[in-house]
Design an enzyme around this catalytic site. Structure first.
Site, PDB file in Angstrom:
ATOM      1  N   ARG A   1      42.294  38.615  49.784  1.00 59.42           N
ATOM      2  CA  ARG A   1      41.188  37.684  50.025  1.00 59.42           C
ATOM      3  C   ARG A   1      41.656  36.471  50.833  1.00 59.42           C
ATOM      4  O   ARG A   1      40.877  35.863  51.564  1.00 59.42           O
ATOM      5  CB  ARG A   1      40.505  37.268  48.725  1.00 59.42           C
ATOM      6  CG  ARG A   1      39.135  36.641  48.931  1.00 59.42           C
ATOM      7  CD  ARG A   1      38.394  36.373  47.622  1.00 59.42           C
ATOM      8  NE  ARG A   1      37.501  37.440  47.220  1.00 59.42           N
ATOM      9  CZ  ARG A   1      36.224  37.545  47.604  1.00 59.42           C
ATOM     10  NH1 ARG A   1      35.683  36.647  48.408  1.00 59.42           N
ATOM     11  NH2 ARG A   1      35.487  38.553  47.197  1.00 59.42           N
TER      12      ARG A   1
ATOM     13  N   GLU B   1      32.069  30.117  43.557  1.00 58.13           N
ATOM     14  CA  GLU B   1      33.329  29.784  44.222  1.00 58.13           C
ATOM     15  C   GLU B   1      33.206  29.068  45.562  1.00 58.13           C
ATOM     16  O   GLU B   1      34.029  28.197  45.870  1.00 58.13           O
ATOM     17  CB  GLU B   1      34.150  31.059  44.440  1.00 58.13           C
ATOM     18  CG  GLU B   1      34.589  31.726  43.152  1.00 58.13           C
ATOM     19  CD  GLU B   1      35.089  33.139  43.417  1.00 58.13           C
ATOM     20  OE1 GLU B   1      34.271  34.020  43.745  1.00 58.13           O
ATOM     21  OE2 GLU B   1      36.301  33.358  43.311  1.00 58.13           O
TER      22      GLU B   1
HETATM   23  N1  MTE Z   1      31.704  27.045  36.311  1.00 56.34           N
HETATM   24  C1  MTE Z   1      32.075  26.640  35.075  1.00 56.34           C
HETATM   25  N2  MTE Z   1      31.387  25.628  34.501  1.00 56.34           N
HETATM   26  N3  MTE Z   1      33.112  27.222  34.411  1.00 56.34           N
HETATM   27  C2  MTE Z   1      33.847  28.243  34.979  1.00 56.34           C
HETATM   28  O1  MTE Z   1      34.784  28.752  34.359  1.00 56.34           O
HETATM   29  N4  MTE Z   1      34.168  29.699  36.954  1.00 56.34           N
HETATM   30  C3  MTE Z   1      33.966  29.827  38.392  1.00 56.34           C
HETATM   31  C4  MTE Z   1      32.496  29.634  38.763  1.00 56.34           C
HETATM   32  N5  MTE Z   1      31.968  28.461  38.144  1.00 56.34           N
HETATM   33  C5  MTE Z   1      33.487  28.687  36.299  1.00 56.34           C
HETATM   34  C6  MTE Z   1      32.373  28.062  36.913  1.00 56.34           C
HETATM   35  C7  MTE Z   1      34.404  31.122  38.938  1.00 56.34           C
HETATM   36  S1  MTE Z   1      36.041  31.347  39.303  1.00 56.34           S
HETATM   37  C8  MTE Z   1      33.527  32.136  39.212  1.00 56.34           C
HETATM   38  S2  MTE Z   1      34.033  33.565  39.922  1.00 56.34           S
HETATM   39  C9  MTE Z   1      32.096  32.015  38.873  1.00 56.34           C
HETATM   40  O2  MTE Z   1      31.771  30.766  38.269  1.00 56.34           O
HETATM   41  C10 MTE Z   1      31.712  33.137  37.935  1.00 56.34           C
HETATM   42  O3  MTE Z   1      30.397  33.049  37.518  1.00 56.34           O
HETATM   43  P1  MTE Z   1      29.157  33.559  38.395  1.00 56.34           P
HETATM   44  O4  MTE Z   1      29.577  34.794  39.102  1.00 56.34           O
HETATM   45  O5  MTE Z   1      28.112  33.807  37.374  1.00 56.34           O
HETATM   46  O6  MTE Z   1      28.836  32.453  39.331  1.00 56.34           O
HETATM   47  N1  HPA Z   2      37.245  38.353  43.299  1.00 55.90           N
HETATM   48  C1  HPA Z   2      37.453  37.998  42.019  1.00 55.90           C
HETATM   49  N2  HPA Z   2      37.977  38.794  41.137  1.00 55.90           N
HETATM   50  C2  HPA Z   2      38.342  40.020  41.527  1.00 55.90           C
HETATM   51  C3  HPA Z   2      38.153  40.452  42.840  1.00 55.90           C
HETATM   52  C4  HPA Z   2      37.580  39.569  43.776  1.00 55.90           C
HETATM   53  O1  HPA Z   2      37.386  39.881  44.961  1.00 55.90           O
HETATM   54  N3  HPA Z   2      38.621  41.702  42.924  1.00 55.90           N
HETATM   55  C5  HPA Z   2      39.080  42.012  41.686  1.00 55.90           C
HETATM   56  N4  HPA Z   2      38.909  40.998  40.841  1.00 55.90           N
HETATM   57 MO1  MOS Z   3      36.425  33.745  39.789  1.00 53.85          MO
HETATM   58  S1  MOS Z   3      38.332  33.437  40.513  1.00 53.85           S
HETATM   59  O1  MOS Z   3      36.304  35.209  40.786  1.00 53.85           O
HETATM   60  O2  MOS Z   3      36.803  34.307  38.244  1.00 53.85           O
END
Ligand code: MTE
Ligand code: HPA
Ligand code: MOS
Length: 772
Positions: free
Chosen positions: A320, A723
């Site tokens: 990534r 993210e």
């Molecule tokens: N927001 C909060 N409050 N706490 C978290 O741990 N994790 C982040 C983001 N926002 C996180 C957060 C990460 S790394 C990801 S991948 C996404 O939330 C995952 O949730 P979603 O796919 O439902 O957005």
């Molecule tokens: N993003 C986050 N988590 C993951 C991914 C990705 O692309 N692939 C496998 N685990």
């Molecule tokens: Mo988020 S790093 O894809 O949990």
């Protein structure tokens, strides 16, 4: 549609997090709050005190003899396979048998009557180590001839050599980008309760219950169906709980089955920080060729990462990084290579952005280099290189950028933040001000949405409508504070046209939805929202058919209105229709499913369409730096971020602000530091500085791009938000760079590595002295 004809607050409306009140009043239940049954035992990890050694022997007699100790688990106690590698590489034992490969590596677990007893006893082991040389970072590892921990990736398009030949300018440089600790409020924890036969139930704090389930089954040597994993919520995950909970679940489950008693394991913060993986730090070599207008002609990049002792998710993370080494820019000729290096450190893992931010930082650094080399405003160089029309729309992985909205987004932010005017004022200010120097930067983000492991892009849900009209909602995603459950419930409320309160949000459990993916890659609401909608639509179709038959109208005359259903000319309360349907033996439960369409990826060829769409954003930050000390503060940040048609604007804004601050922390004050022995010295909040409320920008304006609609058929045309805004923090880094550059009249691009701690800023200023 008139207002009274749609339920209010369902989708596209602000709604507070469903647990907001519980969070702030302390009534939200986390794993550690679950009442412990009588007889619960507690586990604690005993860890390696050296970075790399053969284990000659371990003497655990003092541990076993300590007060309150019931047992000590070692590799010998594992009934199944001693491996919890998330990618099946078999390089991550629960407990090592022959050698330890990082300082702090778990070697055994003490099981005791109390957590305190387990923790004290864990210190008493006598280990005879035969020390081996260690390599801590990717450069040392390369020099020591360490292998790459997993296959590297190469992305290539065009002809870099030819591109360079035609370009009048070329810059080759290196940058290091630091890692980051997740610093979730709630640390790792697992609580296993043994059941009959081979069964075990594990409550824990994981983003990936299905993987924890499969790993527990694997180490116990039982089928997946004997193991249930439950997650009501996490106190933050940020990627740190995508794979790292496997160890804790395995230890708790092994002990629980061995002793037939509930077992809980909860490391303290220091152990959480030393024994679990973090964001990968990178050493990035870039070689960029460009013309007089600042247009990039060729880019070559090498991305070496500190992966730690095992592969974990380092393959997809470093992939990534390459996928985002273009950020928003078209590279006519490009060659990018990853170097996922094995090191004698904890195995690094997922962290918000999943390698993407490290790639984006490199792209933005190259832009800054070009701007300083040509004496241009970096924003003009950015604009000159944005993806554009046909011929300038291909990524290094050969996916076409079809949904680019950066011109509009950047234009609006530039205007709203008054970027040009303020930049001039800042340049004028810096001429007058001797000690305090200012900087400003406006940086874009383009982030690819989808798991690059294509099969991960699937989700399931389960909805029950009970005969009183109340709704039970379950899906495979996990709640970590991001508001996923609220959003999915909004989608379901909208589908049934019922009040949000009618929907019960339930814990994630492997018993209801099987084979789920991690809640990660920002795809939680995209995937689970769609799966929940699928289930709701099945039940709605059955209710519609039933109502049409019963009241002898066509199905087209059945309409779900707020809390009621219009059937022909009659309106029936929702609960009444449900009761009638139940009496007529209509099936009121459905399992939903979704898989992302269109995506495909050929890793060997480095070609495909790994992402369903892109999310965009931009931020503009202004900083002031004290050039005598290197200390700085963020004076103002303006953000314009794209979430398509927001499912819930207030939650999305929270995600954008939180991500920006976390990104800023990564690039400014959060520094991980290992000593020569490989011991992590920044292992607690006392030595590792995350941003405080007082570090936020003095002026902080965050807006969502109201006009943006996802061109792809995503859930209600929204876009993922978790993210992408993390990378908005880069504007702070580049603004600091400008403030530093002002001390040499902007003639040189400062050599600034991340994190730009006050010490680094000061050193960069000292280096520049006299170069202006
Ligand atoms: N927001 C909060 N409050 N706490 C978290 O741990 N994790 C982040 C983001 N926002 C996180 C957060 C990460 S790394 C990801 S991948 C996404 O939330 C995952 O949730 P979603 O796919 O439902 O957005
Ligand atoms: N993003 C986050 N988590 C993951 C991914 C990705 O692309 N692939 C496998 N685990
Ligand atoms: Mo988020 S790093 O894809 O949990």
């Amino acid at each position: 549609m008139k207002d009274h004809q749609t339920i209010s607050g369902a989708v596209h409306h602000d709604r507070q997090h469903d647990s907001a009140i519980k969070h702030v009043t302390g009534r939200a239940e986390y794993t550690d709050d679950i009442a412990e049954p009588y007889g619960t035992l507690h586990a604690y990890l005993g860890v390696s005190t050296v970075a790399h050694a053969n284990i000659r022997s371990i003497d655990l007699s003092a541990v076993r003899a300590a007060r309150g100790v019931v047992d000590v688990l070692t590799a010998d106690d594992i009934p199944g396979v001693n491996d919890i590698s998330p990618t099946g590489k078999h390089d991550e034992p629960v407990f090592p048998t022959e050698k330890v490969e990082f300082h702090g590596q778990p070697m055994f677990a003490v099981i005791a009557e109390t957590r305190d007893a387990a923790r004290r006893a864990a210190e008493l082991a006598e280990v005879d180590y035969e020390l081996l040389p260690h390599a801590l970072d990717p450069v040392q590892a390369q020099e020591a001839g360490y292998p790459m921990i997993t296959d590297p990736l190469k992305l290539e398009r065009g002809d870099v050599e030819a591109g360079r030949k035609g370009a009048p300018h070329r810059i080759q440089a290196q940058m290091t980008v630091g890692g980051q600790d997740h610093m979730y409020l709630e640390g790792h924890i697992a609580f296993a309760i043994p059941g009959e036969d081979e069964d075990v139930t594990v409550h824990c704090s994981t983003q990936h219950p299905s993987e924890a389930q499969h790993m527990v089954a694997h180490v116990l040597g039982v089928a997946n169906n004997a193991v249930t994993v439950n997650v009501r919520r996490m106190g933050g995950g940020f990627g740190g709980k995508e794979s790292q909970m496997n160890l804790f679940c395995a230890v708790a489950a092994i002990a629980a089955k061995k002793h037939n008693r509930p077992v809980k394991i909860r490391p303290d913060r220091d152990q959480d920080m030393t024994a679990t993986g973090k964001r990968h730090d990178f050493v990035i070599d870039y070689d960029v060729a460009f013309d007089d207008a600042g247009r990039i002609q060729a880019v070559e990049g090498g991305f070496a990462a500190r992966c730690g002792y095992s592969s974990d998710l380092s393959g997809p993370v470093t992939d990534r990084a390459l996928f985002h080494a273009d950020n928003a820019y078209f590279y006519p000729n490009v060659l990018l290579k990853s170097r996922p290096m094995k090191t004698n450190t904890v195995s690094n893992t997922a962290f918000r952005g999943f390698g993407g931010p490290q790639g984006v930082v490199a792209a933005e650094r190259m832009i800054e280099e070009i701007a300083y080399a040509l004496g241009k405003d970096p924003l003009d160089v950015r604009k000159a290189n944005f993806y554009g029309e046909d011929g300038r729309d291909l990524t290094p992985y050969h996916q076409k950028v079809e949904d680019n909205i950066l011109d509009r987004l950047i234009g609006e932010l530039e205007e709203n933040a008054k970027y040009r005017k303020r930049r001039e004022e800042i340049i004028a200010f810096n001429k007058e001000s001797k000690i305090i120097k200012k900087g400003i930067a406006l940086t874009p983000v383009k982030f690819g949405i989808s798991f690059t492991a294509t099969w991960y892009n699937q989700a399931g849900s389960l909805i029950h409508v009970y005969n009183d009209g109340s709704i039970h909602l379950n899906h495979g995603g996990t709640e970590m504070g991001q508001g996923l459950n609220t959003k999915v419930a909004q989608v379901v409320a909208d589908a049934f046209q019922v009040d949000f309160e009618r929907i019960k949000i339930t814990k994630t459990t492997t018993e209801k939805v099987p084979n789920t993916s991690a809640t990660a890659a920002s795809s939680g609401s995209d995937l689970n929202g769609m799966a929940a909608l699928d289930a709701a639509e099945q039940i709605i179709a059955r209710l519609t058919k039933f109502a049409a038959e019963k009241y002898e109208v066509s199905e087209a005359e059945v309409e779900f209105l707020p809390n009621r259903v219009r059937v022909g000319s009659e309106e029936i309360p929702f609960d009444t229709l449900v009761k009638e349907a139940y009496m007529a033996r209509v099936h009121l439960s459905a399992a939903g499913f979704y898989k992302t369409p269109e995506i495909h990826w050929d890793r060997a060829a480095g070609k495909g369409q790994p992402f369903f769409y892109y999310a965009y954003g931009a931020s503009c930050s202004e900083v002031s730096v004290d050039t005598l000390t290197g200390e700085y503060r963020v004076e103002r940040t303006d953000i314009l971020h794209d979430v398509g048609r927001s499912l819930n604007p207030v939650l999305d804004k929270g995600q954008v602000e939180g991500a920006f601050i976390q990104g800023m922390g990564w690039l400014t004050t959060e520094e991980l530091w290992w000593d020569g022995e490989g011991r992590l010295r920044t292992h607690a909040p006392s030595t590792y500085k995350i941003p405080l409320a007082s570090d936020r920008p003095r002026i902080f304006n965050t807006q969502l791009a109201q006009w943006s609609v996802n061109k792809k058929r995503t859930i209600k045309r929204s876009k993922a938000v978790g993210e992408p805004p993390f990378m908005l923090g880069i504007s702070v880094f580049e603004a600091l760079s400008m403030a530093v550059a002002s001390t040499a009249d902007y003639k040189v691009c400062p050599r600034l590595d991340a994190p730009a701690t006050p010490e680094r800023v000061l050193m960069a200023i000292e280096t520049l002295k006299g170069q202006g």
